[in-house]
Design a protein around this motif. Structure first.
Motif, PDB file in Angstrom:
ATOM      1  N   ARG A 185      45.351  62.450  25.007  1.00  0.00           N
ATOM      2  CA  ARG A 185      44.361  62.161  26.046  1.00  0.00           C
ATOM      3  C   ARG A 185      43.115  61.541  25.422  1.00  0.00           C
ATOM      4  O   ARG A 185      42.573  60.552  25.937  1.00  0.00           O
ATOM      5  CB  ARG A 185      44.031  63.447  26.791  1.00  0.00           C
ATOM      6  CG  ARG A 185      42.744  63.431  27.616  1.00  0.00           C
ATOM      7  CD  ARG A 185      42.782  62.446  28.767  1.00  0.00           C
ATOM      8  NE  ARG A 185      41.491  62.428  29.446  1.00  0.00           N
ATOM      9  CZ  ARG A 185      41.208  63.166  30.514  1.00  0.00           C
ATOM     10  NH1 ARG A 185      42.122  63.976  31.021  1.00  0.00           N
ATOM     11  NH2 ARG A 185      40.024  63.088  31.090  1.00  0.00           N
ATOM     12  N   LYS A 186      42.630  62.098  24.315  1.00  0.00           N
ATOM     13  CA  LYS A 186      41.473  61.545  23.635  1.00  0.00           C
ATOM     14  C   LYS A 186      41.765  60.131  23.120  1.00  0.00           C
ATOM     15  O   LYS A 186      40.893  59.253  23.144  1.00  0.00           O
ATOM     16  CB  LYS A 186      41.061  62.458  22.472  1.00  0.00           C
ATOM     17  CG  LYS A 186      40.484  63.792  22.918  1.00  0.00           C
ATOM     18  CD  LYS A 186      39.241  63.587  23.757  1.00  0.00           C
ATOM     19  CE  LYS A 186      38.611  64.907  24.141  1.00  0.00           C
ATOM     20  NZ  LYS A 186      37.405  64.708  25.002  1.00  0.00           N
ATOM     21  N   PHE A 187      42.972  59.911  22.637  1.00  0.00           N
ATOM     22  CA  PHE A 187      43.363  58.576  22.188  1.00  0.00           C
ATOM     23  C   PHE A 187      43.313  57.598  23.356  1.00  0.00           C
ATOM     24  O   PHE A 187      42.811  56.472  23.228  1.00  0.00           O
ATOM     25  CB  PHE A 187      44.771  58.623  21.591  1.00  0.00           C
ATOM     26  CG  PHE A 187      45.197  57.356  20.908  1.00  0.00           C
ATOM     27  CD1 PHE A 187      45.101  57.224  19.536  1.00  0.00           C
ATOM     28  CD2 PHE A 187      45.703  56.282  21.639  1.00  0.00           C
ATOM     29  CE1 PHE A 187      45.491  56.056  18.903  1.00  0.00           C
ATOM     30  CE2 PHE A 187      46.097  55.112  21.016  1.00  0.00           C
ATOM     31  CZ  PHE A 187      45.995  55.004  19.653  1.00  0.00           C
ATOM     32  N   ALA A 188      43.824  58.003  24.518  1.00  0.00           N
ATOM     33  CA  ALA A 188      43.815  57.136  25.694  1.00  0.00           C
ATOM     34  C   ALA A 188      42.391  56.802  26.126  1.00  0.00           C
ATOM     35  O   ALA A 188      42.098  55.675  26.529  1.00  0.00           O
ATOM     36  CB  ALA A 188      44.579  57.803  26.834  1.00  0.00           C
ATOM     37  N   GLU A 189      41.480  57.774  26.040  1.00  0.00           N
ATOM     38  CA  GLU A 189      40.090  57.516  26.396  1.00  0.00           C
ATOM     39  C   GLU A 189      39.443  56.516  25.446  1.00  0.00           C
ATOM     40  O   GLU A 189      38.593  55.718  25.855  1.00  0.00           O
ATOM     41  CB  GLU A 189      39.305  58.825  26.383  1.00  0.00           C
ATOM     42  CG  GLU A 189      39.685  59.793  27.487  1.00  0.00           C
ATOM     43  CD  GLU A 189      38.949  61.107  27.371  1.00  0.00           C
ATOM     44  OE1 GLU A 189      38.374  61.368  26.290  1.00  0.00           O
ATOM     45  OE2 GLU A 189      38.956  61.886  28.342  1.00  0.00           O
ATOM     46  N   ALA A 190      39.842  56.544  24.173  1.00  0.00           N
ATOM     47  CA  ALA A 190      39.244  55.647  23.187  1.00  0.00           C
ATOM     48  C   ALA A 190      39.719  54.216  23.364  1.00  0.00           C
ATOM     49  O   ALA A 190      38.940  53.269  23.255  1.00  0.00           O
ATOM     50  CB  ALA A 190      39.562  56.145  21.771  1.00  0.00           C
ATOM     51  N   VAL A 191      41.007  54.027  23.634  1.00  0.00           N
ATOM     52  CA  VAL A 191      41.547  52.667  23.718  1.00  0.00           C
ATOM     53  C   VAL A 191      41.416  52.074  25.113  1.00  0.00           C
ATOM     54  O   VAL A 191      41.451  50.852  25.268  1.00  0.00           O
ATOM     55  CB  VAL A 191      43.024  52.639  23.278  1.00  0.00           C
ATOM     56  CG1 VAL A 191      43.164  53.126  21.841  1.00  0.00           C
ATOM     57  CG2 VAL A 191      43.906  53.468  24.208  1.00  0.00           C
ATOM     58  N   ASN A 192      41.269  52.905  26.123  1.00  0.00           N
ATOM     59  CA  ASN A 192      41.173  52.414  27.497  1.00  0.00           C
ATOM     60  C   ASN A 192      40.098  53.206  28.237  1.00  0.00           C
ATOM     61  O   ASN A 192      40.399  53.978  29.145  1.00  0.00           O
ATOM     62  CB  ASN A 192      42.527  52.543  28.200  1.00  0.00           C
ATOM     63  CG  ASN A 192      42.589  51.763  29.497  1.00  0.00           C
ATOM     64  OD1 ASN A 192      41.607  51.143  29.922  1.00  0.00           O
ATOM     65  ND2 ASN A 192      43.735  51.773  30.146  1.00  0.00           N
ATOM     66  N   PRO A 193      38.826  53.021  27.854  1.00  0.00           N
ATOM     67  CA  PRO A 193      37.764  53.839  28.455  1.00  0.00           C
ATOM     68  C   PRO A 193      37.535  53.551  29.933  1.00  0.00           C
ATOM     69  O   PRO A 193      36.917  54.357  30.617  1.00  0.00           O
ATOM     70  CB  PRO A 193      36.530  53.477  27.619  1.00  0.00           C
ATOM     71  CG  PRO A 193      36.834  52.124  27.047  1.00  0.00           C
ATOM     72  CD  PRO A 193      38.310  52.102  26.820  1.00  0.00           C
TER      73      PRO A 193
END
Length: 279
Positions: free
Chosen positions: A151-159
């Motif tokens: 989830r944190k990875f998704a927030e970083a690459v697709n904010p």
């Protein structure tokens, strides 16, 4: 009568006051934004100290050079751990389903004598049932940690993507009563949509159904053996125990297969983001 000396001529446009012999930089064309830094000479590598734009997570690489954006590491190790514990859990459920067949004969005999589950003979199924608890804790910790990191990875690459639930629900969504029936599904679905560039593979709805139905089967088998404490007298209905246990094992196996496929798909998409150049 004294005459004032003429003022020195101003610097010519776009001249470099840094010193003689340094070529002036060309002015940007009309409507073209000014470059934050000069392009390096042919064959020269840009300095690692040439800081580009900054974000809340720190400086990014210089724009226009094709450097990958600074992002969290792909949780490949956690993904492997989540796959392993899921397969172990599915295999464990299958063993329990097989052991429930001879165990049911013992419980049916205890029902004829008016005994409860707690008073019946201890069988191999009971031993494996005890081991299921620490295995469930392991699955919860490893799986939730992988999902939270993804989830944190998704927030970083697709904010720009709007997640329907907060990141904390990757943990507590599995255990909070009532909302556990659909919150984890929303978290997993949003992580997949925010990370996978193309349309994710179908099957997430079937996977979630394969998670919920075994939970219902567990509630039924729990009632057949006299409740949580097993103190209620057993009844002839305990003969249906292997049916519900087997159904739960089959659906758990199908859900495990879909879960592993989703983890692998998401990990592959994360690796693509890891090497994506700056736009």
């Amino acid at each position: 009568m004294s005459q004032e000396p003429p003022h020195p001529p101003p610097h010519p446009p776009h001249s470099d006051p840094g010193g003689p012999g340094r070529p002036p930089e060309a002015a940007p064309a009309a409507g073209e934004p000014a470059m934050p830094f000069a392009h390096p000479a042919a064959g020269a590598r840009p300095s690692p100290h040439a800081a580009g734009p900054r974000t809340a997570r720190g400086p990014l690489a210089p724009a226009g050079y094709g450097y990958p954006v600074a992002r969290p590491r792909v949780p490949a190790g956690l993904a492997t751990g989540a796959i392993v514990v899921a397969i172990v859990y599915a295999a464990f459920r299958l063993v329990l389903a097989l052991l429930s067949i001879p165990a049911t004969a013992v419980w049916a005999d205890a029902a004829d004598r008016g005994l409860s589950y707690a008073d019946a003979d201890f069988v191999a199924y009971d031993l494996f049932g005890i081991l299921l608890f620490p295995l469930g804790i392991t699955i919860f910790v490893v799986g939730s940690l992988w999902l939270h990191t993804s989830r944190k990875f998704a927030e970083a690459v697709n904010p720009a993507y709007h997640h329907r639930r907060g990141a904390v629900w990757a943990w507590i969504g599995w255990v909070v009563p009532v909302v556990s029936l659909w919150f984890p599904y929303l978290v997993v679905s949003d992580v997949r949509r925010a990370t996978i560039r193309n349309r994710p593979r179908p099957g997430i709805g079937v996977w979630w159904a394969c998670w919920l139905v075994p939970l219902v089967c567990d509630q039924v088998t729990n009632r057949l053996t006299g409740g949580v404490l097993g103190t209620d007298p057993l009844t002839p209905a305990v003969a249906a125990y292997p049916l519900f246990e087997g159904l739960g094992a089959v659906l758990t196996g199908i859900g495990c297969w879909l879960w592993v496929a989703m983890i692998r798909e998401l990990t592959a998409a994360q690796r693509e983001w890891e090497v994506t150049p700056v736009a």
